[in-house]
Design an enzyme around this catalytic site. Structure first.
Site, PDB file in Angstrom:
ATOM      1  N   HIS A  90       1.962  -4.640 -10.374  1.00 58.46           N
ATOM      2  CA  HIS A  90       1.797  -3.902  -8.891  1.00 58.46           C
ATOM      3  C   HIS A  90       1.262  -5.208  -7.867  1.00 58.46           C
ATOM      4  O   HIS A  90       0.487  -5.936  -8.402  1.00 58.46           O
ATOM      5  CB  HIS A  90       0.787  -2.954  -8.893  1.00 58.46           C
ATOM      6  CG  HIS A  90       0.983  -2.228  -7.751  1.00 58.46           C
ATOM      7  ND1 HIS A  90       0.229  -2.300  -6.753  1.00 58.46           N
ATOM      8  CD2 HIS A  90       1.655  -0.595  -7.330  1.00 58.46           C
ATOM      9  CE1 HIS A  90       0.487  -1.400  -5.796  1.00 58.46           C
ATOM     10  NE2 HIS A  90       1.146  -0.504  -6.285  1.00 58.46           N
ATOM     11  N   GLU A 138       8.929  -2.780  -4.894  1.00 55.93           N
ATOM     12  CA  GLU A 138       8.109  -2.486  -3.528  1.00 55.93           C
ATOM     13  C   GLU A 138       7.591  -3.489  -2.691  1.00 55.93           C
ATOM     14  O   GLU A 138       7.090  -4.460  -3.153  1.00 55.93           O
ATOM     15  CB  GLU A 138       6.611  -1.899  -4.427  1.00 55.93           C
ATOM     16  CG  GLU A 138       6.790  -0.715  -5.288  1.00 55.93           C
ATOM     17  CD  GLU A 138       5.452  -0.002  -5.147  1.00 55.93           C
ATOM     18  OE1 GLU A 138       5.234   1.218  -5.031  1.00 55.93           O
ATOM     19  OE2 GLU A 138       4.257  -0.563  -5.215  1.00 55.93           O
TER      20      GLU A 138
HETATM   21  O1  G3P Z   1       2.364   2.408  -6.282  1.00 56.07           O
HETATM   22  C1  G3P Z   1       2.842   2.991  -5.211  1.00 56.07           C
HETATM   23  C2  G3P Z   1       2.576   2.220  -3.911  1.00 56.07           C
HETATM   24  O2  G3P Z   1       2.287   1.068  -3.798  1.00 56.07           O
HETATM   25  C3  G3P Z   1       3.450   2.867  -2.752  1.00 56.07           C
HETATM   26  O3  G3P Z   1       2.278   3.446  -1.961  1.00 56.07           O
HETATM   27  O4  G3P Z   1       1.116   4.634  -0.392  1.00 56.07           O
HETATM   28  O5  G3P Z   1       3.284   3.422   0.127  1.00 56.07           O
HETATM   29  O6  G3P Z   1       3.416   5.356  -1.344  1.00 56.07           O
HETATM   30  P1  G3P Z   1       2.412   4.024  -0.808  1.00 56.07           P
END
Ligand code: G3P
Length: 220
Positions: A90, A138
């Site tokens: 992550h 991400e």
């Molecule tokens: O692991 C999921 C995360 O990094 C995404 O965070 O708060 O943008 O949904 P968020």
């Protein structure tokens, strides 16, 4: 069947019993809608949350092995706590490629599912070669921003799907960062992903079950 992974991180709402309540909501909705729902509780809550019957992943695992490993979150302990898998790499807990190359095969051999996070489509394609259950794209700048990756960076999501499939990846491709609404999820699915990785929109919601249902409905 779509997948929703809810990463609790270490938000105060879920540091104790809250994690169990949230996991129950994820399980209830995923059973009801026929999607795969995974809760990723704060690490000290793993065992308690797993005992509730929910499907749980660890937020990360360490590379350490054996019994003289004070303070390490070793894969065997995660498994014994009842987790069926783990997030890894992550952007808040990056792991070097060299460690991943040794650790991912160990986790898979131990029967743990792995969701590898990537920041770029190229990284996603490289990580896909390890054969994890999921690869999740991400972009770190959108995490917790409320601006969904599926709307703000649709090309990144599409490129990731193309790159991972071109690399021969047969597992699930997820996207995350800034996902807040069912429409954000719908858009993500239209870009080719199999599910979403979310955190703040669920953890900070007044009604966890309603928010998980809103997001999960768009996965079907
Ligand atoms: O692991 C999921 C995360 O990094 C995404 O965070 O708060 O943008 O949904 P968020």
């Amino acid at each position: 069947m779509g997948t929703i992974i809810v990463n609790c991180k270490n938000y105060p709402e879920v540091l104790g019993e809250g994690a169990v309540k949230l996991a129950r909501a994820v399980k209830k909705v995923s059973d009801e809608l026929g999607v795969t729902g995974v809760t990723v509780p704060p690490t000290p809550m793993l065992s308690l949350v797993a005992k509730s019957g929910a499907k749980v992943y660890s937020q990360a695992v360490g590379w350490e092995e054996g019994d003289k490993t004070t303070g390490a979150v070793i894969p065997a302990a995660v498994k014994a706590a009842g987790a069926s898998g783990t997030l890894l790499n992550h952007s808040e807990a990056r792991v070097s490629p060299g460690v991943l190359a040794k650790l991912v095969p160990r986790l898979l051999a131990a029967g743990l599912e792995v969701c590898l996070c990537a920041q770029t489509s190229r990284e996603a394609a490289e990580l896909a070669l390890f054969g994890p259950k999921f690869v999740a794209i991400e972009p770190p700048e959108l995490i917790g921003s409320g601006m969904a990756v599926s709307r703000a960076r649709p090309e990144l999501v599409e490129e990731t799907v193309v790159a991972a499939r071109r690399a021969g990846f047969k597992g699930g491709i997820l996207c995350g960062a800034g996902i807040v609404t069912g429409e954000d999820v719908k858009k993500a699915v239209s870009l080719g992903v199999d599910g979403v990785l979310v955190a703040s929109s669920v953890v900070k919601a007044k009604d966890w079950e309603a928010k998980v249902r809103e997001l999960s409905r768009s996965l079907r």
